[in-house]
Each structure stands twice: as C-alpha cells, then as structure tokens.
Design a protein around this motif. Sequence first.
Motif: not given
Lengths: 165, 174
Positions: A56, A126, A128-129, A138, B121, B125, B128, B130-131, B153
Amino acid sequence: MKKVWPVPQWQSQFSYKQHPRSFGSKRSQGRTHAGCDLYAPLGSEVLAISAGRVVSAGKFYMGTFEVSIDHGALGVVRYGEIAVAPGLDLKSNVEAGQVIGYVASLGRGIPPMLHIEQFKGGRVGPLTDRSNPPYLRRADLVDITPLLDDMVCSHLGGICKVVAA
Amino acid sequence: MKRKFIALSWCIVLAACQPVTTSEIEKRTALALASQSATETIPSISPDQLKIGPVNAPLCAKPMTVIDPEVACKKNNCSVKAFYSELMPVQKNQRAIRVSACGDEPTPTHLLTEREPRFNSTAILILQNERDGENLWRQLQEGDQYQIEFATEAAEGVLSLNPQGQYEWAELPD
C-alpha cells in the motif's frame, strides 16, 4: 536474510527508545504511538530494510506519505512521514537497501523523521484500525523496537550503547 | 398610457402561456433526476451529521458519495479547500463532506474533498470508500465554535471554520 538500516542519515543521539519517539509513547486521548520515530535531515534517503513487495502507499500524516512493504518473514513494515520515491508503485518489488522514499517535511517546526511500524500476524486489510485501542492499528501490530535493535549495531559499526533505553 | 399597459399585460400572459417543448421537458426531467442522484448519503457512517462553526449559527456537515461530479459541483461549491492537499477534480464515487446550512433548505453548500492523484489516496479515513462505522469523526466544541475531529491514517485532525468563513485543518501529533 539481508537487513539494512532504513535511514543512513539517522541522528542517532535521538534514541528510538525514548519518549516521544519510542513505540508505546503516550499520545492524546489515550492513544499510544504505534511505531518508532527515526529523526533524520529533511530529504534523507529511506531504504527498504529487506527485499519485499509494496502492498500500500498513499497519504499519511501532515501532508506526507507512507509506503507499506510486505517483507515476508519480517511481516509488513509501514514507512511513514516520507515522500515516496519516483517510480515506486503498488505491487512494485523492492530489493534490500533500495531507496523507497525521502524523509519529508511535517511543517510547524516538527523535526523531520521516518515513522516506522511493523505488522507481523499475517492479517490483511487496512493497517489503521480505529476500533482497536490503544494503538488504533490492525491487531497484528508488533513493537518494531527489537527489529531496529537487531539492525542498529551493524549500522553504527558495533556501537550500540547510544540507543540504550 | 392605458394602451401601452394593456399591450404589456398581453405580452406577459402570452409569455407565461408559451407551450413547453418536449425537448425542454426532457431536459428539465433529466436535470431533476440528475440533481437527485448527484450525491448520496452514506448510511453506514455514524453519526450521520455533525456541526461546524458558531454555536449560535452552525453549519451542518454530512458524509456523502458523489455520484455525478458535474451536477454535484453545479449544485455545490467544490472549490473550497479544507484539508492539506491541493484541490483536485472530484471523481465519480468519491466521498465528500457536504457542509450546508442546517435545516430543510441546504444552502449554501460546500462539498469538501481531499485526494492526491499519485496513489488516489486520502489520509482522512471518512473519505476512504472502504471505511464505515462509528470511529471516523466526532463533535468537538471550543468556546463558541463547533469543530469536527476526523480520524486519519496516522492520528487525528481537527477541522474548524474561522470567522472569515475559511476552513482550518490541524493534525494532532502522531
């Protein structure tokens, strides 16, 4: 496996084991630092620590970028707060020691640095979680300090005590 | 004078009764349909709306997906810089934050986006695709100003609206 210290121009007097640069350093709102910071002059080369594949890349912090590389047995390493080297794309293969970017400006008088994180549990998705405190990363995030310890002595020509905790 | 007034009245009546051509109806219908689907709300993000600006006259911010960039940017001002990246053309299916007056009449509206072209990008978040979920943004209040904290991020950032009506973005230490 050949391993290369990621920032040849690292300013070693700023140990990555000391606050606020160390893994686990406290941040605002109970968040915890998910990596280590290696201070280096603006524009310093950032090298891939071993061979791998870019998984990524994109915007990261204060207008800077990150690139994440799957290094196989070492897991995924995220190199943050950099400008990504020209020509490096998603799915690019990299060699150990290849220039993958340059330490970028964070502005506001913040010292330039490489922020580096390691993920070693083989998970996907991803990095970042926000649902996973305190690191907000993560679940396979690991402390990258031992990996840096493993590499730093050879970088410093066998002198390791400058980075002792 | 009287004759002039009658003539003018007839002109107005005639103009108002002009038959609308089929192509005009089609054009109007197409525009209306396009307007309806230019942006879509994102139901998987919670909360679905936050406030920004003066506490006594705040604006409301909503996460949206841009379905038709051309129409969306005709209906909303897409040329307002809020985050670090330079403004880029809005793309189909790109996420945005729509900021408008709170209430039924959402005007004036700003469509805030952030996207860098090399890796397509954004570090924010909520922008984005997918969030989703509940950890992407939250309401802050600093004195008499509402602010919005966005997860990024690396850490978090705070978006505020200054008295001159400009957005200000500041990221917290990583």
